[in-house]
Design an enzyme around this catalytic site. Sequence first.
Site, short mmCIF file in Angstrom:
data_model
loop_
_atom_site.label_atom_id
_atom_site.label_comp_id
_atom_site.label_asym_id
_atom_site.label_seq_id
_atom_site.Cartn_x
_atom_site.Cartn_y
_atom_site.Cartn_z
N GLU A 168 0.81 -1.23 0.00
CA GLU A 168 0.00 0.00 0.00
C GLU A 168 0.84 1.27 0.00
O GLU A 168 0.72 2.12 0.91
CB GLU A 168 -0.96 0.00 1.19
CG GLU A 168 -1.87 -1.21 1.23
CD GLU A 168 -3.04 -1.07 2.21
OE1 GLU A 168 -3.02 -0.13 3.01
OE2 GLU A 168 -3.96 -1.90 2.14
N GLU A 369 -5.09 -8.87 0.45
CA GLU A 369 -5.77 -8.59 1.72
C GLU A 369 -7.24 -8.34 1.45
O GLU A 369 -7.59 -7.66 0.48
CB GLU A 369 -5.25 -7.31 2.42
CG GLU A 369 -3.90 -7.41 3.06
CD GLU A 369 -3.46 -6.12 3.75
OE1 GLU A 369 -4.32 -5.31 4.18
OE2 GLU A 369 -2.24 -5.90 3.84
C1 BGP Z 1 -4.44 -2.41 5.31
C2 BGP Z 1 -3.03 -2.59 5.79
C3 BGP Z 1 -2.88 -3.54 6.93
C4 BGP Z 1 -4.04 -3.60 7.90
C5 BGP Z 1 -5.39 -3.51 7.21
C6 BGP Z 1 -6.57 -3.34 8.13
O1 BGP Z 1 -4.60 -1.14 4.80
O2 BGP Z 1 -2.18 -3.04 4.77
O3 BGP Z 1 -1.65 -3.27 7.54
O4 BGP Z 1 -3.84 -2.80 8.98
O5 BGP Z 1 -5.43 -2.47 6.27
O6 BGP Z 1 -6.79 -2.00 8.46
P1 BGP Z 1 -6.81 -1.45 9.92
O7 BGP Z 1 -5.71 -2.14 10.66
O8 BGP Z 1 -6.55 0.01 9.79
O9 BGP Z 1 -8.15 -1.73 10.47
#
Ligand code: BGP
Length: 465
Positions: A168, A369
Site C-alpha cells: 500500500e 488482503e
Molecule cells: C491495510 C493494511 C494492513 C491492515 C489492514 C486493516 O490497509 O495493509 O496493515 O492494517 O489495512 O486495516 P486497519 O488495521 O486500519 O483496520
Amino acid sequence: MTNKIEFPKNFWWGSATSGPQSEGRFNKTHNSVFDHWYDIDPDVFFNKVGPDVASNFYNSYKEDLEILQEIGLNSFRTSIQWTRLIKDLETGEPDEDAIRFYNGVIDECIKNKMIPVMNLHHFDLPVELFDKYGGWESKHVVDLFVKFAETAFKLFGDRVKYWATFNEPMVIVEGEYLYKFHYPLLQDGKKAVQVLYNVNLASAKVIKAYKDGGYNKDGGQIGIILNLTPSYPRSQDADDVKASEFADDFFNNSFLDTAVKGEFTKNLVSTFEKDNVIWESTDEELQIIKKNTIDFLGVNYYQPRRVKAKEIAFDGSNGWMPDKYFDNYDMPGKRMNPYRGWEIYPECMYDIAMNIKNNYGNIQWYISENGMGVEGEERYINKDGVIEDDYRIDFFKEHLEFLHKGIQEGSNCFGYHSWTPIDCWSWMNAYKNRYGFVAVNLENQKKTIKKSGRWIKEVSENNGF
Ligand code: BGP
C-alpha cells in the site's frame, strides 16, 4: 461435498500480516516511524497499546505457523522489517539475530507447507531516515532501501520465491503527507507528489536489483501490493464522472499504471504540471520505471470510493491537495462495517478483476488482503471458548463469490489472502478491531482458532465452497 463454486488449481488460500503488526519490538536494532510515534505520543493509540509486544510473533512464530497450517493455509505473507534486518542503514549490513529470526520464519513456513510471500515495506520506515533525510522525500533514502532489499534477496532469495516491494505505497502518500493519519502527520501536496514519485522509483529500482542479481532464475517473482479503492461516481453526469476519473488516477493508477505499464497516466502528469507540483525526475529514472515492471500484482481490497464533483470551491490555503478535483460522496443507504467505518461492497471484487483483465494486460494477480475488523468479539464466544464469527464467514463468502465470477470471465487471479491470520496490531486502532482466523488474548498471548479458522480449512481443502 460438492462445491457450489470451485477455484482454479493451485489456488492460494492464505492470509497476510506484517512484521510491525505481529512481531513485537523485541531485539530490534532501529525504530520505525510507528515505534517512534508510540514512544512520543502513546495516547494516539487505542487503549494506549503500542507495537511493543503485538502478537508476540518474534517469540512464538513456530507455534503460530503450526496453527496456520492446522487451519489449512497454503501460503502466508508477512514483511521483513528494515528496522530489524539492517544493522547499518547506510551500508545495508544485516543484524545477526534478525537473520536467525527471518530464516526461522521462512523455514517454518516451508516445513508447514505454506508458500512464504515476503514484503519489504509496510509503513515501517526507520525514523532516523526521516529525521536525517526527510524519509521518502529523499532519493538517497530510495537508494538505501535498495541496499536493504538486496541484503534480503541475498539472504533469503534461495527459499522465498514471491517478493513484494511495498505494501500500500499510496498510504504513505496519503497518511504521512496529505491527510495526517500516519506520523509525521504532514499536509504538503508538493512533498506528497514527490514522495509518490520516489516510492514508485524505489519499487522499480528494487525490481531491477532483483532481476540484475539473478534472483528470479529459479522461478522467483517480484511484485507490489496495492490498496485499490475503485472510484464510483455519484451519477453519470459528466462532472461526477470526471471527478471520479481523477480520484482513480490519483489514488489507484498512480501506482498501478507504473507498476504494470511502467508509466504514469498522462492525466495525472499534466494536472501536476499545470498546478506546479510536478516531481523532480530524470530521464534515466523514468527509464528505470519504464523497464522494471512487476511480475505479479497483489490487491488489497476493503472498500470502494464514492465520488462526486466538487460542490464547494476548493480552499487552497493549505496548498495543493488532490481534493481540488473531487469530493467524497457519502452515498445514502450504503452498507457499512460500523467498527471500522468502511463501506462493504463485495461487487467491487468483480470490477477489480475485470479492470485488471481489460486494462492491465490480464497480468497475474491475487487478492493480498481482504477482511472485516470487528470490535468486541468476546461477545461471540460460545461455551467451548470459540468465537463464532459467522459475520466474517459471510463477508468472505460474498467477496469470494464476486471474485469467482471475475475468474470465470477470464481474470488471471491465482489466490486469495485474508487480512489477517492471527489478530494483530493496527496503526492507531491497535487491538480495537480484530480480523484474524485466530484470536489473541492480550493478557496471556493465548491463541484460539475462531469458527472462521475452521471454515477456511474446509474451503482450502475443497478449493471452494
Ligand atoms: C491495510 C493494511 C494492513 C491492515 C489492514 C486493516 O490497509 O495493509 O496493515 O492494517 O489495512 O486495516 P486497519 O488495521 O486500519 O483496520
